[in-house]
Write a protein that holds these residues in place. Structure first.
Motif, PDB file in Angstrom:
ATOM      1  N   ARG A   1       0.764  -1.130   0.041  1.00  0.00           N
ATOM      2  CA  ARG A   1      -0.056  -0.092   0.001  1.00  0.00           C
ATOM      3  C   ARG A   1       1.025   1.269  -0.108  1.00  0.00           C
ATOM      4  NH1 ARG A   1      -5.402   0.565   1.085  1.00  0.00           N
ATOM      5  NH2 ARG A   1      -5.709  -1.533   1.866  1.00  0.00           N
ATOM      6  N   VAL A   2       1.412   1.666  -1.225  1.00  0.00           N
ATOM      7  CA  VAL A   2       2.279   2.485  -1.258  1.00  0.00           C
ATOM      8  C   VAL A   2       1.785   3.482  -2.663  1.00  0.00           C
ATOM      9  CG1 VAL A   2       4.684   3.397  -1.552  1.00  0.00           C
ATOM     10  CG2 VAL A   2       4.180   1.617  -0.341  1.00  0.00           C
ATOM     11  N   PRO A   3       1.509   4.678  -2.741  1.00  0.00           N
ATOM     12  CA  PRO A   3       1.118   5.317  -3.621  1.00  0.00           C
ATOM     13  C   PRO A   3       1.952   5.196  -4.936  1.00  0.00           C
ATOM     14  CG  PRO A   3       0.709   6.764  -1.980  1.00  0.00           C
ATOM     15  CD  PRO A   3       1.406   5.498  -1.303  1.00  0.00           C
ATOM     16  N   VAL A   4       1.580   4.934  -6.209  1.00  0.00           N
ATOM     17  CA  VAL A   4       2.443   4.819  -7.522  1.00  0.00           C
ATOM     18  C   VAL A   4       3.211   5.990  -7.536  1.00  0.00           C
ATOM     19  CG1 VAL A   4       2.626   4.397  -9.758  1.00  0.00           C
ATOM     20  CG2 VAL A   4       1.046   3.272  -8.412  1.00  0.00           C
ATOM     21  N   ARG A   5       3.101   7.412  -7.396  1.00  0.00           N
ATOM     22  CA  ARG A   5       3.822   8.374  -7.751  1.00  0.00           C
ATOM     23  C   ARG A   5       4.801   8.495  -6.525  1.00  0.00           C
ATOM     24  NH1 ARG A   5      -0.428  13.309  -9.418  1.00  0.00           N
ATOM     25  NH2 ARG A   5      -1.171  12.204 -11.672  1.00  0.00           N
ATOM     26  N   VAL A   6       4.428   8.188  -5.314  1.00  0.00           N
ATOM     27  CA  VAL A   6       5.474   8.078  -4.179  1.00  0.00           C
ATOM     28  C   VAL A   6       6.666   7.104  -4.473  1.00  0.00           C
ATOM     29  CG1 VAL A   6       5.888   7.862  -1.866  1.00  0.00           C
ATOM     30  CG2 VAL A   6       3.956   9.180  -2.667  1.00  0.00           C
ATOM     31  N   LEU A   7       6.268   6.090  -4.880  1.00  0.00           N
ATOM     32  CA  LEU A   7       7.220   4.854  -4.916  1.00  0.00           C
ATOM     33  C   LEU A   7       7.936   5.063  -6.347  1.00  0.00           C
ATOM     34  CD1 LEU A   7       8.340   2.244  -4.131  1.00  0.00           C
ATOM     35  CD2 LEU A   7       6.786   1.194  -5.666  1.00  0.00           C
ATOM     36  N   ASN A   8       7.514   5.815  -7.332  1.00  0.00           N
ATOM     37  CA  ASN A   8       8.159   6.073  -8.312  1.00  0.00           C
ATOM     38  C   ASN A   8       9.255   7.131  -8.264  1.00  0.00           C
ATOM     39  OD1 ASN A   8       7.259   4.196 -10.251  1.00  0.00           O
ATOM     40  ND2 ASN A   8       5.709   5.636 -11.115  1.00  0.00           N
ATOM     41  N   ALA A   9       8.873   8.245  -7.475  1.00  0.00           N
ATOM     42  CA  ALA A   9       9.721   9.323  -7.257  1.00  0.00           C
ATOM     43  C   ALA A   9      10.970   8.756  -6.429  1.00  0.00           C
ATOM     44  CB  ALA A   9       8.713  10.288  -6.196  1.00  0.00           C
ATOM     45  N   LEU A  10      10.667   8.083  -5.281  1.00  0.00           N
ATOM     46  CA  LEU A  10      11.539   7.175  -4.719  1.00  0.00           C
ATOM     47  C   LEU A  10      12.613   6.486  -5.584  1.00  0.00           C
ATOM     48  CD1 LEU A  10       9.701   6.164  -1.296  1.00  0.00           C
ATOM     49  CD2 LEU A  10      11.345   7.976  -1.454  1.00  0.00           C
ATOM     50  N   TRP A  11      12.019   5.789  -6.242  1.00  0.00           N
ATOM     51  CA  TRP A  11      12.939   5.011  -7.326  1.00  0.00           C
ATOM     52  C   TRP A  11      13.590   5.705  -8.270  1.00  0.00           C
ATOM     53  CZ3 TRP A  11       9.298  -0.001  -8.530  1.00  0.00           C
ATOM     54  CH2 TRP A  11       9.373  -0.949  -7.482  1.00  0.00           C
ATOM     55  N   HIS A  12      13.018   6.617  -8.781  1.00  0.00           N
ATOM     56  CA  HIS A  12      13.636   7.322 -10.002  1.00  0.00           C
ATOM     57  C   HIS A  12      14.681   8.404  -9.417  1.00  0.00           C
ATOM     58  CE1 HIS A  12       9.757   6.538 -12.333  1.00  0.00           C
ATOM     59  NE2 HIS A  12      10.413   5.463 -12.316  1.00  0.00           N
ATOM     60  N   ARG A  13      14.425   9.013  -8.149  1.00  0.00           N
ATOM     61  CA  ARG A  13      15.264   9.924  -7.973  1.00  0.00           C
ATOM     62  C   ARG A  13      16.467   9.329  -6.857  1.00  0.00           C
ATOM     63  NH1 ARG A  13      15.935  13.593 -11.583  1.00  0.00           N
ATOM     64  NH2 ARG A  13      14.104  14.143 -12.747  1.00  0.00           N
ATOM     65  N   TRP A  14      15.905   8.559  -5.939  1.00  0.00           N
ATOM     66  CA  TRP A  14      16.888   8.196  -5.127  1.00  0.00           C
ATOM     67  C   TRP A  14      17.227   6.721  -4.878  1.00  0.00           C
ATOM     68  CZ3 TRP A  14      13.001  11.729  -3.738  1.00  0.00           C
ATOM     69  CH2 TRP A  14      13.386  13.001  -3.332  1.00  0.00           C
ATOM     70  N   GLU A  15      16.325   5.955  -5.884  1.00  0.00           N
ATOM     71  CA  GLU A  15      16.829   4.473  -6.031  1.00  0.00           C
ATOM     72  C   GLU A  15      16.858   3.845  -4.794  1.00  0.00           C
ATOM     73  OE1 GLU A  15      20.247   3.527  -8.470  1.00  0.00           O
ATOM     74  OE2 GLU A  15      19.722   5.110 -10.069  1.00  0.00           O
ATOM     75  N   TRP A  16      15.637   4.023  -4.046  1.00  0.00           N
ATOM     76  CA  TRP A  16      15.466   3.632  -2.844  1.00  0.00           C
ATOM     77  C   TRP A  16      13.872   3.331  -2.805  1.00  0.00           C
ATOM     78  CZ3 TRP A  16      12.629   4.566   1.517  1.00  0.00           C
ATOM     79  CH2 TRP A  16      12.806   3.874   2.827  1.00  0.00           C
ATOM     80  N   PRO A  17      13.379   2.367  -2.042  1.00  0.00           N
ATOM     81  CA  PRO A  17      13.777   1.215  -1.345  1.00  0.00           C
ATOM     82  C   PRO A  17      14.274   0.063  -2.427  1.00  0.00           C
ATOM     83  CG  PRO A  17      11.637   1.270  -1.026  1.00  0.00           C
ATOM     84  CD  PRO A  17      11.905   2.472  -1.725  1.00  0.00           C
ATOM     85  N   PRO A  18      15.033  -0.920  -2.270  1.00  0.00           N
ATOM     86  CA  PRO A  18      15.434  -1.916  -3.107  1.00  0.00           C
ATOM     87  C   PRO A  18      14.133  -2.838  -3.138  1.00  0.00           C
ATOM     88  CG  PRO A  18      16.619  -1.975  -1.183  1.00  0.00           C
ATOM     89  CD  PRO A  18      16.202  -0.851  -1.190  1.00  0.00           C
ATOM     90  N   ILE A  19      14.023  -3.554  -4.302  1.00  0.00           N
ATOM     91  CA  ILE A  19      12.897  -4.378  -4.479  1.00  0.00           C
ATOM     92  C   ILE A  19      13.068  -5.588  -3.255  1.00  0.00           C
ATOM     93  CG2 ILE A  19      13.776  -5.569  -6.290  1.00  0.00           C
ATOM     94  CD1 ILE A  19      10.160  -4.745  -5.744  1.00  0.00           C
ATOM     95  N   GLU A  20      13.860  -5.840  -3.060  1.00  0.00           N
ATOM     96  CA  GLU A  20      14.142  -6.829  -2.083  1.00  0.00           C
ATOM     97  C   GLU A  20      13.712  -6.508  -0.800  1.00  0.00           C
ATOM     98  OE1 GLU A  20      17.784  -7.627  -4.786  1.00  0.00           O
ATOM     99  OE2 GLU A  20      16.811  -5.891  -3.904  1.00  0.00           O
ATOM    100  N   LEU A  21      13.856  -5.197  -0.283  1.00  0.00           N
ATOM    101  CA  LEU A  21      13.163  -4.849   0.919  1.00  0.00           C
ATOM    102  C   LEU A  21      11.648  -4.669   0.974  1.00  0.00           C
ATOM    103  CD1 LEU A  21      13.668  -3.582   3.729  1.00  0.00           C
ATOM    104  CD2 LEU A  21      13.774  -1.266   2.735  1.00  0.00           C
TER     105      LEU A  21
END
Length: 224
Positions: free
Chosen positions: A63-83
């Motif tokens: 339950r993480v908003p798509v835009r929030v997760l994309n911003a974290l992934w695209h800009r900070w490359e976190w959290p890793p998918i394993e986490l």
């Protein structure tokens, strides 16, 4: 072997990438050896993925908003998918040009086209902001880049700098839709897709109007 596929594009109304994601998962389930684990990753604040939609696959739903997760992934490359998955992953397959960050998993990305470079005005704000700036770095870092045509393979090699040795052309197959008992009469010209500007449906309609002007008995144009 644990393969994780980003299923978010298929979570709601499926566009082309969503259908690709769903059919890919279905095919991987059908061909998986007994010792292989296939997980599908979904993330949304409001929409939940019903496991019945992906029988045979393990569902990882956050339950993480798509835009929030994309911003974290695209800009900070976190959290890793394993986490996020809460487990180790051997292969992480991203279905958009930008990779899911991973600690140890081999990273595979499918790139359908580079329209976001040629016509950014046709894309949403998030794509205009992130894809042109980051796609080349992500593609060159991927362990394998999958494309759907030889044309896209050449574009990815030339414009994103990915060596041909790390590009695989995998032409999408047809979904298992039931066939008609009889061919439609008199037939039709069928367009299936979204009505986004990048699909250039206006040019299709203009061309069809010219066909009808020359051949009034032309089959009807159907937009689905």
């Amino acid at each position: 072997m644990h393969i994780l596929v980003d299923y978010r594009a298929a979570l709601r109304e499926r566009t082309g990438v969503g259908h690709y994601a769903h059919e890919l998962v279905r095919a991987l389930v059908a061909s998986s050896p007994p010792d292989q684990i296939l997980s599908v990753f979904s993330s949304s604040w409001t929409d939940r993925l019903d496991p019945a939609r992906v029988p045979g696959a393990r569902v990882i739903d956050r339950r993480v908003p798509v835009r929030v997760l994309n911003a974290l992934w695209h800009r900070w490359e976190w959290p890793p998918i394993e986490l996020l998955a809460g487990t180790s992953v051997d292969i992480a397959h991203s279905l958009h040009p930008l990779l899911m960050p991973a600690r140890r998993a081999a990273q595979v990305v499918t790139i359908h086209d580079l329209d976001f470079l040629d016509h950014p005005e046709r894309s949403g704000a998030e794509i205009r902001r992130d894809y042109p700036a980051l796609a080349a770095a992500h593609a060159t870092r991927a362990d394998r880049v999958i494309v759907i045509s030889q044309h896209t393979a050449g574009e990815v090699e030339r414009r994103l700098g990915v060596p041909a040795s790390r590009i695989s052309v995998c032409v999408p197959g047809a979904p298992e839709w039931p066939r008609r008992a009889h061919e439609p009469v008199p037939g039709s010209v069928l367009f299936v897709g979204t009505l986004d500007a990048r699909k250039n449906v206006g040019a299709l309609i203009d061309a069809y109007a010219r066909v009808v002007a020359a051949r009034p008995d032309a089959p009807p144009l159907v937009l689905a």
